[in-house]
Design a protein around this motif. Structure first.
Motif, short mmCIF file in Angstrom:
data_model
loop_
_atom_site.label_atom_id
_atom_site.label_comp_id
_atom_site.label_asym_id
_atom_site.label_seq_id
_atom_site.Cartn_x
_atom_site.Cartn_y
_atom_site.Cartn_z
N GLY A 101 0.82 -1.30 0.12
CA GLY A 101 0.03 0.06 -0.04
C GLY A 101 0.89 1.22 0.02
O GLY A 101 0.40 2.26 -0.66
N ARG A 102 1.88 1.24 0.74
CA ARG A 102 2.63 2.39 0.87
C ARG A 102 3.38 2.78 -0.38
O ARG A 102 3.76 4.07 -0.75
CB ARG A 102 3.70 2.66 2.11
N ALA A 103 3.75 1.76 -1.22
CA ALA A 103 4.26 1.90 -2.55
C ALA A 103 3.25 2.64 -3.49
O ALA A 103 3.55 3.67 -4.37
CB ALA A 103 4.74 0.53 -2.96
N MET A 255 -4.17 0.93 -2.89
CA MET A 255 -4.47 -0.21 -2.29
C MET A 255 -3.38 -0.97 -1.33
O MET A 255 -2.31 -1.58 -2.50
CB MET A 255 -5.54 -1.10 -2.95
N SER A 256 -3.51 -1.30 -0.40
CA SER A 256 -2.60 -2.48 0.02
C SER A 256 -3.35 -3.67 0.00
O SER A 256 -4.43 -3.92 0.63
CB SER A 256 -2.39 -2.26 1.73
N ALA A 257 -2.68 -4.89 -0.71
CA ALA A 257 -3.52 -5.78 -0.96
C ALA A 257 -3.37 -7.18 -0.05
O ALA A 257 -3.80 -7.90 -0.08
CB ALA A 257 -3.17 -6.61 -2.44
N LYS A 258 -2.50 -6.20 0.87
CA LYS A 258 -2.06 -7.40 2.19
C LYS A 258 -3.20 -7.79 3.17
O LYS A 258 -3.07 -8.28 4.32
CB LYS A 258 -0.87 -6.78 2.84
N LYS A 259 -4.20 -6.96 3.20
CA LYS A 259 -5.54 -7.05 3.82
C LYS A 259 -6.38 -7.90 3.08
O LYS A 259 -6.47 -9.24 3.07
CB LYS A 259 -5.98 -5.85 4.39
N ASP A 260 -7.71 -7.32 2.37
CA ASP A 260 -8.76 -7.91 2.07
C ASP A 260 -8.47 -8.87 0.64
O ASP A 260 -9.49 -9.74 0.09
CB ASP A 260 -9.71 -7.07 1.52
N THR A 407 -6.22 0.12 21.82
CA THR A 407 -5.19 -0.90 21.59
C THR A 407 -5.86 -1.82 20.59
O THR A 407 -6.98 -2.32 21.04
CB THR A 407 -4.98 -1.55 23.03
N ARG A 408 -5.19 -2.08 19.45
CA ARG A 408 -5.81 -2.72 18.44
C ARG A 408 -5.61 -4.27 18.46
O ARG A 408 -4.50 -4.61 18.29
CB ARG A 408 -5.41 -2.02 17.06
N PHE A 409 -6.73 -5.15 18.54
CA PHE A 409 -6.40 -6.44 18.28
C PHE A 409 -6.75 -6.84 16.65
O PHE A 409 -7.92 -6.82 16.41
CB PHE A 409 -7.55 -7.27 19.04
N1 F0G Z 1 -3.91 2.14 4.31
C1 F0G Z 1 -4.41 1.68 5.47
C2 F0G Z 1 -5.83 2.01 5.56
C3 F0G Z 1 -3.83 0.92 5.77
O1 F0G Z 1 -4.37 -0.13 7.08
C4 F0G Z 1 -2.43 0.42 5.56
C5 F0G Z 1 -1.82 -0.52 6.44
C6 F0G Z 1 -1.87 1.10 4.30
C7 F0G Z 1 -2.55 1.99 3.83
C8 F0G Z 1 -0.48 1.07 3.92
O2 F0G Z 1 -0.36 -0.37 3.53
O3 F0G Z 1 1.17 -1.75 4.86
O4 F0G Z 1 0.76 -2.35 2.51
O5 F0G Z 1 2.12 -0.44 2.89
N2 F0G Z 1 -1.94 -1.00 7.53
C9 F0G Z 1 -1.34 -1.78 7.97
C10 F0G Z 1 -2.02 -2.13 9.64
C11 F0G Z 1 0.20 -1.79 8.35
O6 F0G Z 1 -1.40 -2.71 10.41
O7 F0G Z 1 -3.15 -1.30 9.78
P1 F0G Z 1 0.85 -1.36 3.47
#
Ligand code: F0G
Length: 463
Positions: A101-103, A255-260, A407-409
């Motif tokens: 996502g940050r990229a 989008m960070s695809a590491k989530k959904d 505090t996030r779970f």
């Molecule tokens: N936007 C949202 C809403 C996020 O939650 C995150 C990452 C990012 C952007 C950045 O994405 O990590 O793939 O570079 N959130 C993670 C978290 C790190 O723990 O909530 P990323």
């Protein structure tokens, strides 16, 4: 009464052993980690809820896809699989894979934001905020007031305060607003969803003032599930139809695809209109920072896993189970009178640390105190989403005060079972019993200038 746990819509084929350290060992580990949970080793955490990002369990289909990954530098078939899947779901003209996502933020934000401009969001997440600031912009959070009261239950607490947003545009001048970012779900406000109505209203205001609208789309599928559940006119629509409508209101997404999308690494940028100027700029920045635009910093196999995961992530049975897990944990906290951002959002439970430790001020980081206690109590790794994460004002360097001390779970997808959820609830209940004996919080002994919470060193305040 605790609600019934929604059973897993899968069975488990491979397991990853985990070990629990003794309490003495955990106390030693967290001290050695400068009371910063990011310094702990993964193997020293029994239940790791630091994030739901990239910590997901992939399916047998995704692992099979890994073997089919095409590693061609340019034009790999895995790239085309991903593009076809993403265009099918979002209905955008251009999709750019990036490594996370940050990229996406690093590539797109400098194209949209000029130095000295503002960016308005329902709430920026930490890296998103950092990339606005790195592009020379300044962030304004504009979430609805009700989000600031964790115990007040209401649907769509992630919404933008549209009236306030328009006031900010008029006050600062439309030409000084580089972009509006809708974070769905709204992570910093507790994984709270944004309604379709709110999306539409924000889009109309952006069109009126000619301001680009970007979706920060990390948890778009969970957001669509809440729209289907809680916004009456969408109850008979499919998750995919809802997603298409949400995205139709924006111009771009990051989008960070590491989530959904349920992968361990990946991200995307989307551009709705076939706007060659912005697409050319994205490709150019991507080639410089990420890699050629048909792989964007990822392996071919990662693109393949994303192309499969993007469909698994919008499956309604999966979403029902996932949100059900979080609701189960929340119901156990209700029984114990433990406050959290209610009703629970998508990717986790955000426990209200100010309710647990009303005597610890924001500048002693109550949510970090609770995160440390959870590790000591049960080997659970969580994180602070509060003043410790928010950091200092970029201009005055003063400690900022967060609207919340959570505090996030954060719950990794398809990883933990009901027994783990019971351990989480039991640990919180134990800490609540002795909360009044924890008198003081932490002070920062060292911090880097940006995104300090990842690396800062903390020390217990003596009393
Ligand atoms: N936007 C949202 C809403 C996020 O939650 C995150 C990452 C990012 C952007 C950045 O994405 O990590 O793939 O570079 N959130 C993670 C978290 C790190 O723990 O909530 P990323």
């Amino acid at each position: 009464m605790a609600i019934k746990y929604v059973a897993e819509p899968f069975r488990i084929k491979m397991v990853e052993p985990i070990k629990i350290l003794t309490r003495e060992e955990r106390e030693q580990k967290i001290k050695e980690a400068h009371y910063n949970l990011f310094y702990l080793k993964g193997k020293d955490c029994y239940i790791d809820l630091l994030t739901d990002s990239g910590t997901n369990a992939m399916s047998s289909y995704q692992w099979s896809g890994i073997m089919l990954g095409d590693e061609a530098y340019a034009g790999a078939s895995s790239y085309y699989h991903l593009i076809d899947a993403a265009k099918d779901i979002f209905n955008y003209s251009y999709i750019q894979p990036v490594h996370q996502g940050r990229a996406a933020e690093k590539v797109l934000f400098p194209i949209l934001i000029e130095k000295g401009q503002y960016a308005i969001s329902n709430m920026f997440f930490d890296t998103t905020r950092a990339h606005v600031e790195l592009a020379g912009g300044r962030c304004i959070d504009c979430v609805v007031e009700i989000a600031k009261n964790p115990s007040e239950r209401a649907p769509f607490k992630g919404n933008m305060d549209v009236k306030h947003m328009e006031e900010i545009i008029l006050e600062k001048g439309a030409k000084n607003i580089g972009v509006v970012v809708m974070t769905i779900t709204n992570n910093s406000a507790g994984g709270q969803p944004v309604s379709m109505k709110n999306m539409r209203e924000v889009s109309n205001i952006c069109k009126k003032y000619n301001i680009p609208l970007d979706i920060d789309a990390a948890r778009y599928a969970e957001n669509a599930y809440f729209i289907k559940r809680d916004e009456a006119e969408y109850k008979d629509k499919s998750i995919k139809e809802i997603i298409r409508e949400i995205f139709s209101y924006a111009d771009t997404f990051t989008m960070s695809a590491k989530k959904d999308t349920i992968v361990n690494m990946g991200g995307m940028i989307g551009v709705k209109e076939d706007n060659s100027d912005i697409i050319l700029k994205i490709k150019a920045a991507c080639i410089s920072y990420e890699g050629f635009y048909t792989y964007g910093g990822l392996n071919g196999r990662d693109l393949e896993a994303m192309a499969i995961g993007i469909y698994e992530g919008i499956d309604e049975d999966f979403l029902k189970y996932r949100i059900g897990q979080v609701e189960y944990l929340a119901s156990r906290l209700d029984d114990a009178n433990i406050g959290y951002q209610a009703p629970v959002g998508g990717h986790g439970v955000f426990v209200d640390a100010t309710q647990m430790f009303p005597h610890i001020p924001y500048y002693e980081f109550p949510a970090q105190v609770l995160a440390i206690e959870l590790y000591k109590e049960a080997g659970i790794r969580t994180c602070d989403i509060g003043s410790y994460m928010l950091g200092n004002d970029p201009d005055t360097k003063e400690q900022l005060r967060s609207e919340f001390e959570f505090t996030r779970f954060a719950i990794p997808r398809r990883v933990y079972t009901q027994a783990h959820f019971d351990i989480m609830a039991d640990a919180l209940i134990e800490i609540k019993k002795r909360a009044a004996t924890i008198k003081r919080g932490y002070k920062i002994m060292w911090e880097p200038p940006i995104l300090r919470h990842f690396q800062a060193h903390l020390e217990v305040i003596d009393y």
